[in-house]
Write a protein that holds these residues in place. Structure first.
Motif, PDB file in Angstrom:
ATOM      1  N   TRP A 168       0.860  -1.187   0.000  1.00  0.00           N
ATOM      2  CA  TRP A 168       0.000   0.000   0.000  1.00  0.00           C
ATOM      3  C   TRP A 168       0.895   1.234   0.000  1.00  0.00           C
ATOM      4  O   TRP A 168       1.603   1.507   0.977  1.00  0.00           O
ATOM      5  CB  TRP A 168      -0.907   0.001   1.229  1.00  0.00           C
ATOM      6  N   TRP A 169       0.853   1.990  -1.092  1.00  0.00           N
ATOM      7  CA  TRP A 169       1.655   3.202  -1.209  1.00  0.00           C
ATOM      8  C   TRP A 169       0.824   4.408  -0.794  1.00  0.00           C
ATOM      9  O   TRP A 169      -0.316   4.566  -1.223  1.00  0.00           O
ATOM     10  CB  TRP A 169       2.134   3.385  -2.648  1.00  0.00           C
ATOM     11  N   LEU A 170       1.407   5.269   0.045  1.00  0.00           N
ATOM     12  CA  LEU A 170       0.766   6.527   0.415  1.00  0.00           C
ATOM     13  C   LEU A 170       1.153   7.583  -0.603  1.00  0.00           C
ATOM     14  O   LEU A 170       2.324   7.952  -0.710  1.00  0.00           O
ATOM     15  CB  LEU A 170       1.211   6.970   1.808  1.00  0.00           C
ATOM     16  N   ASP A 171       0.179   8.092  -1.338  1.00  0.00           N
ATOM     17  CA  ASP A 171       0.410   9.120  -2.360  1.00  0.00           C
ATOM     18  C   ASP A 171       0.393  10.488  -1.667  1.00  0.00           C
ATOM     19  O   ASP A 171      -0.660  10.986  -1.277  1.00  0.00           O
ATOM     20  CB  ASP A 171      -0.691   9.024  -3.415  1.00  0.00           C
ATOM     21  N   GLY A 208       4.540   1.882   1.698  1.00  0.00           N
ATOM     22  CA  GLY A 208       5.595   2.702   1.120  1.00  0.00           C
ATOM     23  C   GLY A 208       5.091   4.116   0.898  1.00  0.00           C
ATOM     24  O   GLY A 208       3.896   4.394   1.071  1.00  0.00           O
ATOM     25  N   ILE A 209       5.991   5.009   0.522  1.00  0.00           N
ATOM     26  CA  ILE A 209       5.640   6.417   0.322  1.00  0.00           C
ATOM     27  C   ILE A 209       5.934   6.824  -1.120  1.00  0.00           C
ATOM     28  O   ILE A 209       7.053   6.622  -1.611  1.00  0.00           O
ATOM     29  CB  ILE A 209       6.434   7.338   1.257  1.00  0.00           C
ATOM     30  N   LEU A 230       7.071   6.300   9.970  1.00  0.00           N
ATOM     31  CA  LEU A 230       7.353   6.637   8.577  1.00  0.00           C
ATOM     32  C   LEU A 230       8.797   6.301   8.209  1.00  0.00           C
ATOM     33  O   LEU A 230       9.110   6.080   7.035  1.00  0.00           O
ATOM     34  CB  LEU A 230       7.103   8.127   8.318  1.00  0.00           C
ATOM     35  N   ASN A 231       9.657   6.275   9.204  1.00  0.00           N
ATOM     36  CA  ASN A 231      11.053   5.913   8.949  1.00  0.00           C
ATOM     37  C   ASN A 231      11.161   4.439   8.591  1.00  0.00           C
ATOM     38  O   ASN A 231      10.457   3.596   9.145  1.00  0.00           O
ATOM     39  CB  ASN A 231      11.912   6.223  10.177  1.00  0.00           C
ATOM     40  N   GLY A 232      12.020   4.144   7.657  1.00  0.00           N
ATOM     41  CA  GLY A 232      12.218   2.772   7.222  1.00  0.00           C
ATOM     42  C   GLY A 232      11.305   2.333   6.091  1.00  0.00           C
ATOM     43  O   GLY A 232      11.462   1.221   5.570  1.00  0.00           O
TER      44      GLY A 232
END
Length: 278
Positions: A168-171, A208-209, A230-232
């Motif tokens: 799941w990518w955060l847009d 992911g981001i 959010l790190n990593g």
């Protein structure tokens, strides 16, 4: 004459060999992926992609991509030629806390729509524009992404309906509604993204981001604390001019400490293409 015939035959075989090599190369599956969403509804979709990334929302965090089911099936039919899962998804993100008088979805407590009360790391949300409600807003949007958007779509197909089976990518883009103007505002944006990550992790999904370094800086600044979830996280970097530039951008720093740039994106002929960096 025999010698000339043998030479001619050799030349013919050589040309045919080259043609076969080129034909094989032309048939070789692409190692590039594509990402699509609601703008591609009703349009001819890419083909031969190595992997597909599908937008769950309809442009903003509170909407649904009306073609989600069909597009998930499109992604599942990817070739798998790259070192990437064939089917991935992305979700829109936002923090409209500065206009909560205009937002019906802003939380007033720590309980989501399923009745689950979260262990909010920022304390009790009471409906204010603060860290606690920003975090809860992110959690709530992620809950809806899973149960109101992804689940109904995937359940109409024979695909795996476990959200943990997908990345799941955060847009994270400045075109959506974000808080701004102070370090406190940026910290609230961070809290929203952390809330989303928390829920996707809660259901066992990898996160992911997606962003650019510029947009990420505008939205979160330097407010991502060392202990932030959010790190990593892996980064999917937008903004490349072409495939060659996309490959080069694999060496850019990730968006957060400890992450890795695993995808880079470029646009060609109004289609988004994604290069795998792994």
């Amino acid at each position: 004459m025999v010698r000339k015939l043998l030479v001619f035959a050799g030349l013919v075989l050589g040309v045919l060999g080259l043609l076969n090599i080129h034909a094989l190369a032309a048939r070789a599956p692409s190692k590039l992926g594509n990402d699509i969403s609601w703008p591609q509804c009703g349009k001819k979709l890419p083909s031969g992609q190595a992997f597909g990334i599908v937008g769950v929302n309809g442009g903003i965090a509170t909407t649904t991509n009306p073609c989600l089911a069909d597009q998930l099936l499109w992604a599942a039919n990817s070739t798998g030629a790259a070192n990437q899962p064939k089917t991935q998804v992305y979700v829109n993100t936002a923090n409209p806390g500065e206009i909560i008088d205009q937002v019906s979805t802003w939380p007033v407590n720590n309980t989501d729509k399923t009745g689950f009360t979260t262990d909010n790391p920022y304390g009790q949300c009471t409906g204010q524009n603060d860290l606690a409600c920003s975090w809860q807003y992110g959690w709530n949007r992620a809950v809806e992404d899973v149960i109101d958007r992804f689940a109904p779509a995937v359940n109409t197909t024979a695909l795996n309906n476990d959200p943990a089976a997908y990345i799941w990518w955060l847009d994270v883009e400045i075109v959506n509604t974000w808080q701004s103007g102070s370090t406190e505002a940026l910290a609230r944006n961070v809290a929203t993204l952390e809330g989303m990550v928390a829920h996707f992790n809660f259901v066992g999904a990898q996160v992911g981001i997606y962003s650019t370094a510029y947009q990420w800086g505008q939205i979160v600044g330097s407010q991502v604390a060392p202990a932030s979830n959010l790190n990593g996280l892996n980064s999917w970097l937008a903004g490349a001019r072409n495939e060659s530039d996309a490959k080069k951008r694999c060496s850019l720093p990730p968006l957060t400490i400890g992450g890795q740039v695993t995808l880079t994106q470029f646009v060609s002929r109004n289609l988004d293409y994604d290069h795998s960096c792994i």
